[in-house]
Design an enzyme around this catalytic site. Structure first.
Site, PDB file in Angstrom:
ATOM      1  N   GLY A 151      32.592  47.094  30.438  1.00 47.64           N
ATOM      2  CA  GLY A 151      32.532  48.320  31.215  1.00 47.64           C
ATOM      3  C   GLY A 151      31.141  48.917  31.262  1.00 47.64           C
ATOM      4  O   GLY A 151      30.133  48.223  31.446  1.00 47.64           O
ATOM      5  N   GLY A 196      28.041  47.547  29.313  1.00 42.93           N
ATOM      6  CA  GLY A 196      27.275  46.392  29.745  1.00 42.93           C
ATOM      7  C   GLY A 196      28.071  45.114  29.637  1.00 42.93           C
ATOM      8  O   GLY A 196      29.306  45.121  29.576  1.00 42.93           O
ATOM      9  N   GLY A 198      35.739  44.176  37.424  1.00 42.65           N
ATOM     10  CA  GLY A 198      35.642  42.914  36.698  1.00 42.65           C
ATOM     11  C   GLY A 198      35.667  41.713  37.620  1.00 42.65           C
ATOM     12  O   GLY A 198      34.945  40.728  37.404  1.00 42.65           O
ATOM     13  N   ASP A 199      36.488  41.786  38.665  1.00 47.20           N
ATOM     14  CA  ASP A 199      36.537  40.699  39.642  1.00 47.20           C
ATOM     15  C   ASP A 199      35.209  40.581  40.389  1.00 47.20           C
ATOM     16  O   ASP A 199      34.743  39.475  40.683  1.00 47.20           O
ATOM     17  CB  ASP A 199      37.666  40.945  40.639  1.00 47.20           C
ATOM     18  CG  ASP A 199      38.988  41.219  39.950  1.00 47.20           C
ATOM     19  OD1 ASP A 199      39.232  40.634  38.877  1.00 47.20           O
ATOM     20  OD2 ASP A 199      39.770  42.039  40.476  1.00 47.20           O
TER      21      ASP A 199
END
Length: 328
Positions: free
Chosen positions: A234, A237, A263-264
């Site tokens: 997140g 880093g 995240g994708d």
């Protein structure tokens, strides 16, 4: 070509609130958005925006709303026919970027659809540079499906990435001796669960400027057979670890609007950089730039190349084997 595989796709419906979400209260929504989703679909959407030759493989009936949405978005796809409807996932984002997700289980995949999905992936692997397997598994699919597909993909000249969680991730890790992908992308909780450490300790250490616990946890997976670990944590880093080294990327300060698809997007950024011939530090830099770009956008919007600024992401090299307490 990049093939993305989403066994449990969704229509992602995002509600944006002007205030804090309060349980039991009545809320008035500021805006509503709806996009074709599921982790692999999101990767395909981001790569398509970047102009890469991509196809999203997913199970869906011919007239399912996700098919209409994919056509409207211009994302090339191949749908394996199923009887049930693709699920709808609800996301609620607050004014400070806090995100609450409510995910449905998904349509049941019977044996015939399961075999057809596996066959569709392998048929496209022959012309693929990357096969990206992403997301949860719907009812009817065995936890070891990812591991089985990765093992079969060893016969092809393509790289394989897996981004999943819970039992499917545990089953994949248990099969690293026969089914180690080229890349896995765990978040802090997933990495901690695989390495047998505390997730909060990983994040806290990184926030305090100490990436060694994250690197050590990732090395445990490398030692078990994983080739590359992209650990996304997140706002703290991300850390990239392989057999030759490890690197930390620090994201720029942003005003978060929604973490849906961040995240994708990071995975899409990594694959985009790799296809472009970038080395490991630059692949990590692109991954974090994409993840930050997505978090700064509303709803389930994904960043285009014009919304990515690599210069805002600082990448530093880390000693590959940090000093750590003796392992049990």
């Amino acid at each position: 070509m990049i093939v993305t595989v989403t066994p449990n796709p969704s229509i992602d419906r995002t509600l944006t609130l002007p205030t804090e979400l309060v349980r039991g209260a009545v809320h008035r929504v500021r805006s509503v958005s709806s996009e074709p989703g599921g982790k692999g679909v999101n990767v395909a959407r981001a790569l398509t925006l970047a102009g890469l030759d991509t196809v999203a493989v997913l199970p869906a009936a011919e007239h399912d709303p996700i098919i209409t949405a994919l056509r409207a978005s211009g994302v090339p796809f191949y749908a394996v026919p199923i009887e049930g409807a693709v699920r709808t996932n609800l996301t609620i984002t607050e004014s400070d970027g806090t995100t609450t997700k409510i995910n449905e289980p998904g349509a049941v995949i019977d044996e015939q659809a399961l075999a057809a999905l596996s066959r569709a992936v392998l048929e496209r692997a022959a012309s693929a540079r990357w096969v990206v397997l992403s997301g949860s598994l719907p009812p009817g699919m065995p936890d070891h499906w990812y591991a089985d597909v990765v093992a079969e993909l060893k016969a092809f000249d393509c790289k394989v990435a897996v981004d999943t969680s819970d039992a499917p991730l545990a089953a994949l890790a248990a099969a690293f001796d026969r089914a180690a992908p080229d890349l896995i992308k765990p978040n802090s909780e997933e990495l901690a669960g695989l390495a047998g450490v505390d997730a909060h300790a990983l994040e806290d250490a990184l926030v305090q400027g100490n990436p060694d616990p994250v690197v050590d946890a990732a090395h445990r997976l490398i030692e078990r057979g994983a080739r590359t670990v992209l650990a996304t944590l997140g706002a703290a880093g991300a850390v990239l670890v392989n057999e030759t080294g490890s690197w930390l990327a620090t994201p720029p300060p942003i005003t978060p609007r929604s973490t849906v698809g961040a995240g994708d997007s990071s995975l899409a950024g990594y694959v985009r950089a790799d296809v472009g011939g970038a080395q490991a530090p630059q692949r990590l830099q692109m991954a974090v730039a994409y993840g930050s770009g997505a978090a700064a956008l509303p709803g389930s919007a994904l960043p285009s190349p014009a919304q990515i600024d690599l210069d805002d992401v600082a990448v530093t090299s880390i000693a590959p084997y940090p000093t750590s307490p003796a392992r049990p």
